[in-house]
Design a protein around this motif. Structure first.
Motif, PDB file in Angstrom:
ATOM      1  N   THR A 288      -2.595  20.005  20.775  1.00 40.11           N
ATOM      2  CA  THR A 288      -2.475  19.911  19.319  1.00 40.11           C
ATOM      3  C   THR A 288      -2.683  21.318  18.762  1.00 40.11           C
ATOM      4  O   THR A 288      -2.771  22.283  19.516  1.00 40.11           O
ATOM      5  N   HIS A 289      -2.806  21.408  17.459  1.00 37.08           N
ATOM      6  CA  HIS A 289      -2.964  22.717  16.829  1.00 37.08           C
ATOM      7  C   HIS A 289      -4.407  23.010  16.433  1.00 37.08           C
ATOM      8  O   HIS A 289      -4.661  23.910  15.633  1.00 37.08           O
ATOM      9  N   THR A 290      -5.375  22.283  17.013  1.00 39.55           N
ATOM     10  CA  THR A 290      -6.766  22.544  16.622  1.00 39.55           C
ATOM     11  C   THR A 290      -7.359  23.769  17.318  1.00 39.55           C
ATOM     12  O   THR A 290      -8.524  24.082  17.113  1.00 39.55           O
ATOM     13  N   ASN A 291      -6.544  24.457  18.082  1.00 44.50           N
ATOM     14  CA  ASN A 291      -6.999  25.760  18.596  1.00 44.50           C
ATOM     15  C   ASN A 291      -7.089  26.779  17.462  1.00 44.50           C
ATOM     16  O   ASN A 291      -7.832  27.741  17.538  1.00 44.50           O
ATOM     17  N   ASN A 292      -6.325  26.563  16.379  1.00 39.01           N
ATOM     18  CA  ASN A 292      -6.419  27.450  15.215  1.00 39.01           C
ATOM     19  C   ASN A 292      -6.521  26.698  13.891  1.00 39.01           C
ATOM     20  O   ASN A 292      -6.549  27.318  12.839  1.00 39.01           O
ATOM     21  N   THR A 293      -6.573  25.380  13.917  1.00 42.73           N
ATOM     22  CA  THR A 293      -6.775  24.563  12.723  1.00 42.73           C
ATOM     23  C   THR A 293      -8.147  23.937  12.843  1.00 42.73           C
ATOM     24  O   THR A 293      -8.406  23.175  13.775  1.00 42.73           O
ATOM     25  N   GLU A 294      -9.039  24.260  11.927  1.00 41.69           N
ATOM     26  CA  GLU A 294     -10.421  23.802  12.016  1.00 41.69           C
ATOM     27  C   GLU A 294     -10.622  22.572  11.131  1.00 41.69           C
ATOM     28  O   GLU A 294     -10.745  22.696   9.903  1.00 41.69           O
ATOM     29  N   LEU A 295     -10.648  21.408  11.768  1.00 37.46           N
ATOM     30  CA  LEU A 295     -10.744  20.150  11.035  1.00 37.46           C
ATOM     31  C   LEU A 295     -12.035  20.047  10.236  1.00 37.46           C
ATOM     32  O   LEU A 295     -12.051  19.435   9.160  1.00 37.46           O
ATOM     33  N   ASP A 296     -13.114  20.627  10.742  1.00 35.23           N
ATOM     34  CA  ASP A 296     -14.376  20.579   9.990  1.00 35.23           C
ATOM     35  C   ASP A 296     -14.243  21.333   8.665  1.00 35.23           C
ATOM     36  O   ASP A 296     -14.740  20.874   7.631  1.00 35.23           O
ATOM     37  N   LYS A 297     -13.546  22.443   8.676  1.00 35.03           N
ATOM     38  CA  LYS A 297     -13.371  23.211   7.437  1.00 35.03           C
ATOM     39  C   LYS A 297     -12.438  22.485   6.464  1.00 35.03           C
ATOM     40  O   LYS A 297     -12.640  22.527   5.247  1.00 35.03           O
ATOM     41  N   ILE A 298     -11.428  21.812   6.987  1.00 34.64           N
ATOM     42  CA  ILE A 298     -10.540  21.024   6.126  1.00 34.64           C
ATOM     43  C   ILE A 298     -11.334  19.889   5.481  1.00 34.64           C
ATOM     44  O   ILE A 298     -11.230  19.654   4.275  1.00 34.64           O
ATOM     45  N   ALA A 299     -12.145  19.192   6.277  1.00 39.83           N
ATOM     46  CA  ALA A 299     -12.955  18.089   5.745  1.00 39.83           C
ATOM     47  C   ALA A 299     -13.926  18.605   4.680  1.00 39.83           C
ATOM     48  O   ALA A 299     -14.083  17.991   3.615  1.00 39.83           O
ATOM     49  N   LYS A 300     -14.570  19.738   4.939  1.00 41.32           N
ATOM     50  CA  LYS A 300     -15.493  20.325   3.950  1.00 41.32           C
ATOM     51  C   LYS A 300     -14.760  20.667   2.663  1.00 41.32           C
ATOM     52  O   LYS A 300     -15.278  20.465   1.571  1.00 41.32           O
ATOM     53  N   SER A 301     -13.546  21.191   2.784  1.00 42.15           N
ATOM     54  CA  SER A 301     -12.790  21.556   1.586  1.00 42.15           C
ATOM     55  C   SER A 301     -12.364  20.323   0.794  1.00 42.15           C
ATOM     56  O   SER A 301     -12.010  20.434  -0.379  1.00 42.15           O
ATOM     57  N   CYS A 302     -12.446  19.157   1.411  1.00 37.69           N
ATOM     58  CA  CYS A 302     -12.171  17.888   0.723  1.00 37.69           C
ATOM     59  C   CYS A 302     -13.448  17.304   0.120  1.00 37.69           C
ATOM     60  O   CYS A 302     -13.454  16.174  -0.360  1.00 37.69           O
ATOM     61  N   GLY A 303     -14.523  18.068   0.178  1.00 34.66           N
ATOM     62  CA  GLY A 303     -15.784  17.635  -0.420  1.00 34.66           C
ATOM     63  C   GLY A 303     -16.618  16.736   0.463  1.00 34.66           C
ATOM     64  O   GLY A 303     -17.516  16.043  -0.013  1.00 34.66           O
ATOM     65  N   LEU A 304     -16.358  16.759   1.751  1.00 32.73           N
ATOM     66  CA  LEU A 304     -17.053  15.861   2.682  1.00 32.73           C
ATOM     67  C   LEU A 304     -18.203  16.548   3.401  1.00 32.73           C
ATOM     68  O   LEU A 304     -18.096  17.716   3.788  1.00 32.73           O
ATOM     69  N   HIS A 305     -19.290  15.810   3.559  1.00 30.57           N
ATOM     70  CA  HIS A 305     -20.407  16.275   4.388  1.00 30.57           C
ATOM     71  C   HIS A 305     -19.902  16.283   5.826  1.00 30.57           C
ATOM     72  O   HIS A 305     -19.501  15.240   6.359  1.00 30.57           O
ATOM     73  N   THR A 306     -19.891  17.436   6.460  1.00 33.20           N
ATOM     74  CA  THR A 306     -19.263  17.588   7.769  1.00 33.20           C
ATOM     75  C   THR A 306     -20.200  18.285   8.743  1.00 33.20           C
ATOM     76  O   THR A 306     -20.882  19.240   8.380  1.00 33.20           O
ATOM     77  N   ILE A 307     -20.213  17.769   9.968  1.00 31.70           N
ATOM     78  CA  ILE A 307     -21.009  18.360  11.048  1.00 31.70           C
ATOM     79  C   ILE A 307     -20.069  18.599  12.228  1.00 31.70           C
ATOM     80  O   ILE A 307     -19.356  17.690  12.646  1.00 31.70           O
ATOM     81  N   LYS A 308     -20.084  19.813  12.760  1.00 38.84           N
ATOM     82  CA  LYS A 308     -19.287  20.126  13.955  1.00 38.84           C
ATOM     83  C   LYS A 308     -20.235  20.194  15.142  1.00 38.84           C
ATOM     84  O   LYS A 308     -21.289  20.825  15.062  1.00 38.84           O
ATOM     85  N   THR A 309     -19.879  19.519  16.222  1.00 39.24           N
ATOM     86  CA  THR A 309     -20.726  19.535  17.414  1.00 39.24           C
ATOM     87  C   THR A 309     -19.940  20.078  18.594  1.00 39.24           C
ATOM     88  O   THR A 309     -18.735  19.876  18.699  1.00 39.24           O
ATOM     89  N   LYS A 310     -20.683  20.756  19.486  1.00 36.26           N
ATOM     90  CA  LYS A 310     -20.055  21.354  20.667  1.00 36.26           C
ATOM     91  C   LYS A 310     -20.711  20.916  21.965  1.00 36.26           C
ATOM     92  O   LYS A 310     -20.253  21.290  23.036  1.00 36.26           O
ATOM     93  N   ASN A 311     -21.811  20.144  21.857  1.00 34.60           N
ATOM     94  CA  ASN A 311     -22.511  19.723  23.070  1.00 34.60           C
ATOM     95  C   ASN A 311     -23.288  18.436  22.797  1.00 34.60           C
ATOM     96  O   ASN A 311     -23.296  17.935  21.662  1.00 34.60           O
ATOM     97  N   GLU A 312     -23.922  17.920  23.816  1.00 33.24           N
ATOM     98  CA  GLU A 312     -24.610  16.627  23.720  1.00 33.24           C
ATOM     99  C   GLU A 312     -25.744  16.644  22.701  1.00 33.24           C
ATOM    100  O   GLU A 312     -25.878  15.710  21.905  1.00 33.24           O
TER     101      GLU A 312
END
Length: 187
Positions: free
Chosen positions: A113-137
């Motif tokens: 997909t294009h999420t190597n350069n499209t950051e879904l967390d930033k898109i969600a934040k720009s929509c006014g959403l409380h967003t958390i990005k996780t990278k590990n357990e």
């Protein structure tokens, strides 16, 4: 050492925290993996409608007091980015959107997909959403603990490895999935 989780690991961890929450699961492997981990009446396994898991979860959250969790994929969210704006506009206090971002269309062969350069967390934040990005357990567990306690819409973007667990197809007829889920929603 790479600590990136696989989708099946993310779903296993989620199910450790789930009690009576309603779950909408994205089509294909996510639904098969959820069914494999823990089949329950409160799980709605999508067998079609790619791109609509978050929309269905939102609609349900707007019409019930129960906590609703949508397990969606990055490919499906990219297919229907407008849903993030709608979620941000409505913000039900009982909705968690868990986006498993493995940078792949997992159910069709792990094409990128294009999420190597499209950051879904930033898109969600720009929509006014409380967003958390996780990278590990640890980050995922912390995010789930927080989201399940809070009464607000939360988007969790969980980075994952592209991997499909070898699981059996769901043998429950779609009409049975629908009615048992409807019964769990109603009571």
């Amino acid at each position: 050492m790479d600590n990136t989780l696989r989708r099946i690991d993310i779903i296993k961890i989620l199910m450790e925290y789930v009690k009576d929450e309603l779950i909408i699961s994205n089509i294909g492997f996510p639904s098969k993996e959820l069914h494999h981990i823990k089949d329950r009446n409160e799980n709605f396994y999508m067998l079609g409608s790619m791109g609509l898991c978050s929309s269905i979860g939102l609609g349900l959250a707007l019409n019930t007091d129960k906590k609703v969790i949508s397990i969606d994929g990055d490919g499906s969210v990219l297919m229907n980015l407008g849903t993030l704006s709608t979620i941000g506009h409505t913000k039900p206090n009982n909705f968690i959107l868990l986006i498993v971002d493995n940078s792949a269309y997992g159910s069709t062969g792990n094409q990128k997909t294009h999420t190597n350069n499209t950051e879904l967390d930033k898109i969600a934040k720009s929509c006014g959403l409380h967003t958390i990005k996780t990278k590990n357990e640890k980050e995922l567990r912390d995010a789930l603990t927080k989201a399940l306690k809070e009464n607000k819409t939360t988007v969790i973007v969980a980075k994952a490895k592209a991997y499909n667990e070898k699981t059996k197809n769901i043998k429950i007829p779609p009409v049975v999935i629908k009615y048992r889920f409807m019964n769990s929603v109603n009571g």
